[in-house]
Design a protein around this motif. Structure first.
Motif, PDB file in Angstrom:
ATOM      1  N   GLN A   1       0.017   5.060   1.002  1.00 46.64           N
ATOM      2  CA  GLN A   1      -1.005   5.900   1.609  1.00 46.64           C
ATOM      3  C   GLN A   1      -0.530   7.344   1.703  1.00 46.64           C
ATOM      4  O   GLN A   1       0.619   7.603   2.070  1.00 46.64           O
ATOM      5  CB  GLN A   1      -1.351   5.393   3.012  1.00 46.64           C
ATOM      6  CG  GLN A   1      -1.843   3.959   3.041  1.00 46.64           C
ATOM      7  CD  GLN A   1      -2.037   3.455   4.457  1.00 46.64           C
ATOM      8  OE1 GLN A   1      -1.671   4.118   5.433  1.00 46.64           O
ATOM      9  NE2 GLN A   1      -2.615   2.265   4.587  1.00 46.64           N
TER      10      GLN A   1
ATOM     11  N   GLU B   1       0.825  -1.202   0.000  1.00 43.40           N
ATOM     12  CA  GLU B   1       0.000   0.000   0.000  1.00 43.40           C
ATOM     13  C   GLU B   1       0.860   1.253   0.000  1.00 43.40           C
ATOM     14  O   GLU B   1       1.901   1.305   0.648  1.00 43.40           O
ATOM     15  CB  GLU B   1      -0.915   0.035   1.222  1.00 43.40           C
ATOM     16  CG  GLU B   1      -1.963  -1.057   1.260  1.00 43.40           C
ATOM     17  CD  GLU B   1      -2.865  -0.908   2.464  1.00 43.40           C
ATOM     18  OE1 GLU B   1      -4.015  -0.455   2.292  1.00 43.40           O
ATOM     19  OE2 GLU B   1      -2.414  -1.248   3.561  1.00 43.40           O
TER      20      GLU B   1
ATOM     21  N   TYR C   1       4.261  10.448   2.099  1.00 45.24           N
ATOM     22  CA  TYR C   1       3.469   9.230   1.938  1.00 45.24           C
ATOM     23  C   TYR C   1       4.002   8.127   2.844  1.00 45.24           C
ATOM     24  O   TYR C   1       5.136   8.194   3.336  1.00 45.24           O
ATOM     25  CB  TYR C   1       3.443   8.767   0.478  1.00 45.24           C
ATOM     26  CG  TYR C   1       4.786   8.312  -0.062  1.00 45.24           C
ATOM     27  CD1 TYR C   1       5.201   6.984   0.035  1.00 45.24           C
ATOM     28  CD2 TYR C   1       5.638   9.226  -0.679  1.00 45.24           C
ATOM     29  CE1 TYR C   1       6.425   6.571  -0.468  1.00 45.24           C
ATOM     30  CE2 TYR C   1       6.863   8.821  -1.182  1.00 45.24           C
ATOM     31  CZ  TYR C   1       7.252   7.491  -1.075  1.00 45.24           C
ATOM     32  OH  TYR C   1       8.475   7.084  -1.563  1.00 45.24           O
TER      33      TYR C   1
ATOM     34  N   SER D   1      -1.882   8.488  -5.133  1.00 42.42           N
ATOM     35  CA  SER D   1      -0.837   7.453  -5.125  1.00 42.42           C
ATOM     36  C   SER D   1      -0.939   6.514  -6.318  1.00 42.42           C
ATOM     37  O   SER D   1      -2.033   6.168  -6.775  1.00 42.42           O
ATOM     38  CB  SER D   1      -0.922   6.647  -3.823  1.00 42.42           C
ATOM     39  OG  SER D   1      -0.807   7.503  -2.707  1.00 42.42           O
TER      40      SER D   1
ATOM     41  N   ASP E   1      -5.585   6.352  -2.432  1.00 47.68           N
ATOM     42  CA  ASP E   1      -4.424   5.514  -2.130  1.00 47.68           C
ATOM     43  C   ASP E   1      -4.325   4.356  -3.116  1.00 47.68           C
ATOM     44  O   ASP E   1      -5.332   3.875  -3.649  1.00 47.68           O
ATOM     45  CB  ASP E   1      -4.522   4.971  -0.705  1.00 47.68           C
ATOM     46  CG  ASP E   1      -4.398   6.075   0.330  1.00 47.68           C
ATOM     47  OD1 ASP E   1      -3.943   7.168  -0.032  1.00 47.68           O
ATOM     48  OD2 ASP E   1      -4.779   5.843   1.489  1.00 47.68           O
TER      49      ASP E   1
END
Length: 343
Positions: free
Chosen positions: A282, A280, A336, A288, A310
């Motif tokens: 975020q 991930e 991030y 993203s 995200d």
């Protein structure tokens, strides 16, 4: 002509003429009276009203309106919100009946002491219904100095600019956000060693955002509008705890903070155990985007599968080394979080 017939006829004509002259005047007068009695509106007060077919008529477009009187001191700043089932809008006038600002919600700072007039109007000729008005004082910062981790609100005058001082005590990554719903923001930051950064729409919508590695020292943050405008704005400065020069080699599981300065950040991801992995990216400021590449033409990417904007990859990986690319979809900059974990 017979005199007996002439007199009654004259009286009848006079009565008809009187009626024709008085009826329109009485009707017009009643319409003017209906729209010429403004109701008092005080800061912090909530009032209820309703526009009906009996409300004052705007002869230009057929809409109906109601008036409110507001007494202000110089420098008073406030927000007026219109809610309810009425499809309407707000307009504020000075005591010379000059239009100052319109819209909903409405932000305003009084340039001088006086009596102002607020009009609640239907957007169309068939816009009727109840409505609520809430007038809330705005808390504007009187201190031109910005504090890291806090937000400060200010007012931009027409054709003007505002300057704020920002003191940076530690070298690190910082993000400065300038937001306004009243105008298209423009931000200029200058500082030690000839530092200079400018931004127009790097934030959300037409808001400004500057994120960078800042050295200790005093900075000047200048607020202005891209086009001639005035209104309320908010400045916020955030610091990010990011290890500068961190190793770009990652081993799962891992969680790290990154800062997008260039077009992209590239990591070498080592997977030691086969399995399903969740990767991930975020961020509260970036759109993203993740790209994962490996041996035998392996390639998988994602943009918005996570929360909000995200990126999230859920993929089965074999042991080996992979190339993980993190970037902002629109080429922006900011902080991030990157998370890699086995499911």
């Amino acid at each position: 002509m017979n005199q007996k017939l002439f007199i009654p006829l004259l009286i009848c004509c006079a009565l008809v003429l009187t009626a024709c002259q008085s009826t329109p005047q009485a009707s017009a007068a009643s319409r003017v009276v209906a729209g010429s009695q403004p109701v008092s509106l005080q800061p912090g007060q909530r009032v209820r009203g309703e526009l009906t077919s009996a409300s004052a008529l705007n002869y230009k477009d057929g809409s109906r309106y109601a008036l409110y009187r507001i007494n202000l001191q110089q420098g008073d700043a406030f927000r007026i919100e219109l809610s309810g089932s009425l499809e309407g809008t707000l307009a504020l006038y000075n005591d010379l009946n000059e239009l100052l600002i319109s819209g909903s919600p409405l932000h305003f700072q009084a340039p001088e002491r006086g009596r102002y007039l607020l009009a609640v109007s239907g957007k169309q000729s068939n816009s009727f219904g109840p409505f609520n008005l809430l007038m809330t004082p705005l808390e504007l910062s009187s201190n031109p100095s910005l504090v890291v981790g806090e937000a400060a609100s200010g007012w931009l005058e027409m054709n003007g600019f505002r300057s704020h001082t920002l003191q940076i005590s530690e070298r690190g990554y910082y993000q400065i956000d300038l937001r306004s719903s009243d105008f298209d923001t423009l931000m200029l930051v200058t500082g030690p060693g000839g530092y200079r950064a400018e931004d127009d729409d790097g934030g959300d919508q037409t808001n400004s955002r500057i994120g960078d590695l800042l050295q200790p020292g005093e900075y000047q943050v200048r607020v202005s509008a891209f086009e001639t405008a005035s209104g309320l704005y908010t400045l916020e400065v955030q610091a990010f705890d990011i290890r500068e020069g961190a190793d770009l080699e990652l081993r799962a599981p891992v969680q790290l903070s990154g800062w997008m300065r260039q077009q992209q950040d590239v990591y070498r991801l080592h997977i030691e155990q086969a399995g399903e992995y969740l990767i991930e990216m975020q961020s509260a400021v970036l759109d993203s985007f993740l790209l994962l590449e490996g041996a035998n033409h392996f390639r998988v990417e994602d943009d918005d599968s996570g929360e909000n904007l995200d990126a999230r990859l859920l993929v089965r990986l074999e042991p080996g080394e992979y190339r993980l690319t993190a970037r902002d979809y629109n080429g922006g900059s900011g902080g991030y979080q990157l998370i890699v974990q086995q499911r």
